[in-house]
Design a protein around this motif. Structure first.
Motif, PDB file in Angstrom:
ATOM      1  N   GLU A   7       1.106  -2.864   3.942  1.00  0.00           N
ATOM      2  CA  GLU A   7       0.861  -3.808   5.032  1.00  0.00           C
ATOM      3  C   GLU A   7      -0.593  -4.260   5.028  1.00  0.00           C
ATOM      4  O   GLU A   7      -1.515  -3.444   5.048  1.00  0.00           O
ATOM      5  N   PHE A   8      -0.779  -5.574   5.005  1.00  0.00           N
ATOM      6  CA  PHE A   8      -2.130  -6.127   5.086  1.00  0.00           C
ATOM      7  C   PHE A   8      -2.642  -6.041   6.518  1.00  0.00           C
ATOM      8  O   PHE A   8      -1.853  -6.099   7.477  1.00  0.00           O
ATOM      9  N   PRO A   9      -3.942  -5.945   6.679  1.00  0.00           N
ATOM     10  CA  PRO A   9      -4.500  -6.138   8.018  1.00  0.00           C
ATOM     11  C   PRO A   9      -4.280  -7.595   8.429  1.00  0.00           C
ATOM     12  O   PRO A   9      -3.893  -8.428   7.592  1.00  0.00           O
ATOM     13  N   PRO A  10      -4.485  -7.936   9.689  1.00  0.00           N
ATOM     14  CA  PRO A  10      -4.322  -9.335  10.094  1.00  0.00           C
ATOM     15  C   PRO A  10      -5.113 -10.284   9.188  1.00  0.00           C
ATOM     16  O   PRO A  10      -6.278 -10.024   8.885  1.00  0.00           O
ATOM     17  N   SER A  58      -9.411 -10.701   5.549  1.00  0.00           N
ATOM     18  CA  SER A  58      -9.217  -9.802   6.686  1.00  0.00           C
ATOM     19  C   SER A  58     -10.575  -9.493   7.302  1.00  0.00           C
ATOM     20  O   SER A  58     -11.618  -9.658   6.661  1.00  0.00           O
ATOM     21  N   GLN A  59     -10.561  -9.063   8.541  1.00  0.00           N
ATOM     22  CA  GLN A  59     -11.799  -8.749   9.253  1.00  0.00           C
ATOM     23  C   GLN A  59     -11.837  -7.258   9.557  1.00  0.00           C
ATOM     24  O   GLN A  59     -10.912  -6.700  10.151  1.00  0.00           O
ATOM     25  N   SER A  60     -12.910  -6.608   9.152  1.00  0.00           N
ATOM     26  CA  SER A  60     -13.051  -5.177   9.362  1.00  0.00           C
ATOM     27  C   SER A  60     -13.496  -4.878  10.791  1.00  0.00           C
ATOM     28  O   SER A  60     -14.220  -5.656  11.409  1.00  0.00           O
ATOM     29  N   THR A  61     -13.062  -3.729  11.269  1.00  0.00           N
ATOM     30  CA  THR A  61     -13.502  -3.264  12.587  1.00  0.00           C
ATOM     31  C   THR A  61     -14.681  -2.294  12.464  1.00  0.00           C
ATOM     32  O   THR A  61     -15.173  -1.784  13.474  1.00  0.00           O
ATOM     33  N   TYR A  69     -15.896  -9.356   6.499  1.00  0.00           N
ATOM     34  CA  TYR A  69     -14.664  -9.941   5.979  1.00  0.00           C
ATOM     35  C   TYR A  69     -14.394  -9.450   4.549  1.00  0.00           C
ATOM     36  O   TYR A  69     -15.324  -9.187   3.781  1.00  0.00           O
ATOM     37  N   GLU A  72      -8.578 -11.041   0.552  1.00  0.00           N
ATOM     38  CA  GLU A  72      -7.352 -10.318   0.243  1.00  0.00           C
ATOM     39  C   GLU A  72      -6.419 -11.060  -0.720  1.00  0.00           C
ATOM     40  O   GLU A  72      -5.829 -10.447  -1.616  1.00  0.00           O
ATOM     41  N   PRO A 227       3.342  -6.949  10.253  1.00  0.00           N
ATOM     42  CA  PRO A 227       2.260  -7.651   9.539  1.00  0.00           C
ATOM     43  C   PRO A 227       2.699  -8.155   8.160  1.00  0.00           C
ATOM     44  O   PRO A 227       3.745  -7.749   7.652  1.00  0.00           O
ATOM     45  N   ARG A 229       2.839  -8.401   4.187  1.00  0.00           N
ATOM     46  CA  ARG A 229       2.930  -7.250   3.293  1.00  0.00           C
ATOM     47  C   ARG A 229       3.135  -7.671   1.848  1.00  0.00           C
ATOM     48  O   ARG A 229       3.464  -8.824   1.548  1.00  0.00           O
TER      49      ARG A 229
END
Length: 242
Positions: A7-10, A58-61, A69, A72, A227, A229
């Motif tokens: 699953e990819f992050p958003p 994707s954006q990291s938290t 970013y 991906e 999400p 994938r």
């Protein structure tokens, strides 16, 4: 529960402006503005970094990250291509553990990053209840030309060393596998890129004769899932172009 892939992050959609200094990519967002994303692929990325192509990041938290970013995916001429080289190992391991790779079934334990000699680690070690071992090295393949997946896309001394290590393991009575992970959707067959790295191609062919097994699988992307994938798809035949 059936395993449905990595699953990819958003994901955030944009357009690739340029990839540079190996690990950087400038992406123009659909919502406006330009961001610099981490490119998690240190290879040549031949044919995969075309300016103007669709790109997903994707954006990291993680607030400590210098670049928040990560690049991906891209899509070139209608073909999705995975950029993140961390995905193959994660997806192959999970697929093996969930019985989705028939060639690698029958093992009860999976270990990662296994040291096999003083200076070499291989990606996976599979072990059964009788102590039999299978060593697996996973290679990310993103070069496809005219429907032919090719590896490597640049000279790889590290890759040559991995082949030699697998040959030695077979000679010592173990099972050894090279798993080529074609992280795109437009290949029909696989061959070593002898024109790019003739030494690698020759070592690969010799290793095959000496008992190193070769598995080639492509992938399918589902960006409409929630999400989004990626999962393993077809087995691709192996051959050599002379």
């Amino acid at each position: 529960m059936i395993y449905n892939g990595y699953e990819f992050p958003p994901l955030i959609k944009g357009t690739l402006l340029k990839r540079y200094k190996r690990f950087l990519a400038d992406i123009e967002l659909e919502t406006g503005g330009v961001v610099t994303a981490h490119c998690p692929n240190s290879g040549s990325m031949k044919g995969c970094a075309r300016p103007g192509a669709e790109a997903w990041i994707s954006q990291s938290t993680n607030l400590k990250r210098k670049l928040k970013y990560t690049w991906e995916l891209t899509r070139i001429d209608g073909t999705f291509i995975g950029i993140n080289t961390l995905v193959p190992n994660r997806l192959v391991r999970a697929s093996v553990e969930n019985g989705l790779v028939p060639e690698l079934s029958g093992y009860s334990r999976v270990r990662t990053e296994v040291k096999t000699s003083e200076h070499t680690r291989l990606d996976l070690l599979l072990e059964d209840n009788n102590g039999k071992r299978c060593f697996v090295e996973i290679k990310n393949c993103t070069l496809v030309e005219n429907g032919v997946a090719r590896f490597p896309d640049a000279v790889t001394m590290r890759g040559q060393k991995h082949i030699q290590e697998l040959v030695a393991l077979v000679a010592n009575g173990h099972r050894a596998v090279l798993f080529f992970f074609v992280q795109r959707t437009d290949a029909h067959i696989f061959t070593p890129a002898a024109d790019i790295d003739p030494e690698y191609a020759e070592k690969l062919m010799q290793a095959r004769l000496k008992g190193v097994e070769i598995i080639v699988r492509d992938v399918v992307f589902d960006l409409d899932a929630a999400p989004a994938r990626i999962r393993l798809n077809r087995s691709l035949n192996f051959f050599r172009l002379d």
